[in-house]
Design a protein around this motif. Structure first.
Motif, PDB file in Angstrom:
ATOM      1  N   VAL A 224       6.091   5.545   3.888  1.00 13.83           N
ATOM      2  CA  VAL A 224       7.273   4.759   3.523  1.00 13.83           C
ATOM      3  C   VAL A 224       7.563   4.840   2.023  1.00 13.83           C
ATOM      4  O   VAL A 224       8.559   4.298   1.553  1.00 13.83           O
ATOM      5  N   GLY A 225       6.691   5.477   1.266  1.00 14.81           N
ATOM      6  CA  GLY A 225       6.852   5.537  -0.190  1.00 14.81           C
ATOM      7  C   GLY A 225       5.943   4.551  -0.892  1.00 14.81           C
ATOM      8  O   GLY A 225       5.576   3.510  -0.322  1.00 14.81           O
ATOM      9  N   LEU A 226       5.570   4.845  -2.110  1.00 14.60           N
ATOM     10  CA  LEU A 226       4.582   4.048  -2.844  1.00 14.60           C
ATOM     11  C   LEU A 226       4.973   2.578  -3.006  1.00 14.60           C
ATOM     12  O   LEU A 226       4.197   1.679  -2.667  1.00 14.60           O
ATOM     13  N   GLU A 227       6.152   2.315  -3.554  1.00 12.74           N
ATOM     14  CA  GLU A 227       6.564   0.937  -3.807  1.00 12.74           C
ATOM     15  C   GLU A 227       6.735   0.150  -2.514  1.00 12.74           C
ATOM     16  O   GLU A 227       6.339  -1.020  -2.424  1.00 12.74           O
ATOM     17  N   ASN A 228       7.325   0.783  -1.526  1.00 17.28           N
ATOM     18  CA  ASN A 228       7.510   0.106  -0.235  1.00 17.28           C
ATOM     19  C   ASN A 228       6.159  -0.208   0.417  1.00 17.28           C
ATOM     20  O   ASN A 228       5.956  -1.302   0.947  1.00 17.28           O
ATOM     21  N   ALA A 229       5.255   0.746   0.379  1.00 13.47           N
ATOM     22  CA  ALA A 229       3.936   0.556   0.991  1.00 13.47           C
ATOM     23  C   ALA A 229       3.173  -0.580   0.308  1.00 13.47           C
ATOM     24  O   ALA A 229       2.533  -1.412   0.971  1.00 13.47           O
ATOM     25  N   LYS A 230       3.259  -0.611  -1.012  1.00 15.98           N
ATOM     26  CA  LYS A 230       2.583  -1.668  -1.767  1.00 15.98           C
ATOM     27  C   LYS A 230       3.145  -3.036  -1.399  1.00 15.98           C
ATOM     28  O   LYS A 230       2.396  -3.985  -1.123  1.00 15.98           O
ATOM     29  N   TYR A 231       4.463  -3.145  -1.362  1.00 19.48           N
ATOM     30  CA  TYR A 231       5.106  -4.423  -1.056  1.00 19.48           C
ATOM     31  C   TYR A 231       4.801  -4.868   0.374  1.00 19.48           C
ATOM     32  O   TYR A 231       4.461  -6.033   0.624  1.00 19.48           O
ATOM     33  N   MET A 232       4.918  -3.960   1.314  1.00 16.38           N
ATOM     34  CA  MET A 232       4.672  -4.293   2.727  1.00 16.38           C
ATOM     35  C   MET A 232       3.244  -4.773   2.935  1.00 16.38           C
ATOM     36  O   MET A 232       2.998  -5.724   3.688  1.00 16.38           O
ATOM     37  N   THR A 233       2.311  -4.116   2.261  1.00 17.92           N
ATOM     38  CA  THR A 233       0.897  -4.486   2.412  1.00 17.92           C
ATOM     39  C   THR A 233       0.615  -5.845   1.788  1.00 17.92           C
ATOM     40  O   THR A 233      -0.061  -6.692   2.384  1.00 17.92           O
ATOM     41  N   GLU A 234       1.149  -6.067   0.590  1.00 13.94           N
ATOM     42  CA  GLU A 234       0.911  -7.343  -0.104  1.00 13.94           C
ATOM     43  C   GLU A 234       1.488  -8.525   0.673  1.00 13.94           C
ATOM     44  O   GLU A 234       0.948  -9.635   0.627  1.00 13.94           O
TER      45      GLU A 234
END
Length: 248
Positions: A224-234
């Motif tokens: 999903v892309g770096l920023e999206n993956a980080k946000y979704m996980t957090e």
């Protein structure tokens, strides 16, 4: 005279009681309203906080395309590249390679099992699973006889998606494990934790079947892309939940 005084006192007492009752009811309603406002405010604050640090992303971004039983897509024909014998969308080649190498630091046996699958390939795979179930190679019903096609389809959809409904057709999904059978791996949670560093999320996590329609799969990762993956996980969000927060 005494009767008049007594009557007046009774009326006065009744008026006082009525006044107190009115004040009590008014206060009670006011408290209920305030409590409701507080709950709404807290809920709104949580939603606002959730949206405050949203990445600069849109529902229409190529790496956020949603393919599922509720959102089927026709053949997408992505431009493909090959990583360790598995085809993926060429735009994520480096991310897949780096993620795989990092996973192999956790378990050297970790390897790619599946990547891009065309709609036609998925249709053949899906039908083969349904037929296998019906032929008795899978579950049998309570009478010990092979299950019906309807029962077979229901079983198959717990581990494979109908054609046009599998996100493998995007080229953005990979199956990765240290075993070929796709059963739960002892290293799965560790690998899921590092996935966002490479732009991936565990697509079907535990406790999210109501949102995704699919039970826990520890092997299925989605780019999903770096920023999206980080946000979704957090924020513990599935792709379905995340897209609802984004502008069209």
């Amino acid at each position: 005279m005494k009767r008049r005084i007594t009557f007046s006192l009774i009326v006065l007492v009744l008026l006082i009681v009525c006044a107190l009752g009115f004040i009590f009811i008014t206060n009670d309603k006011s408290n209920s309203t305030n409590e409701s406002v507080k709950k709404t405010s807290i809920s709104s604050s949580k939603e606002a906080a959730k949206k405050k640090d949203l990445p600069n992303a849109k529902q229409s971004d190529w790496n956020l395309v949603l393919v599922s039983r509720k959102s089927p897509k026709d053949e997408m024909n992505p431009t493909l590249a090959t990583v360790n014998g598995i085809q993926v969308d060429q735009r994520i080649t480096s991310a897949v390679q780096e993620f795989l190498e990092a996973a192999q630091q956790i378990s050297p046996a970790e390897h790619l099992i599946s990547g891009y699958r065309s709609v036609s390939y998925q249709e053949g795979l899906y039908q083969s699973y349904v037929q296998a179930e019906m032929n008795g190679q899978g579950t049998v019903n309570s009478s010990g006889k092979p299950i019906s096609e309807e029962e077979a389809i229901k079983n198959v959809q717990t581990y494979s998606q109908p054609p046009r409904s599998s996100e493998h057709q995007t080229g953005l999904a990979i199956d990765m494990s240290n075993i070929d059978s796709l059963n739960e791996s002892q290293y799965a949670k560790q690998i899921a934790e590092i996935a966002p560093k490479y732009g991936f999320v565990l697509r079907f996590p535990e406790g999210k079947k109501a949102e995704t329609g699919i039970g826990y799969e520890d092997w299925h990762f989605r780019y999903v892309g770096l920023e999206n993956a980080k946000y979704m996980t957090e924020h513990n969000l599935t792709l379905e939940e995340y897209l609802k927060l984004l502008p069209a």
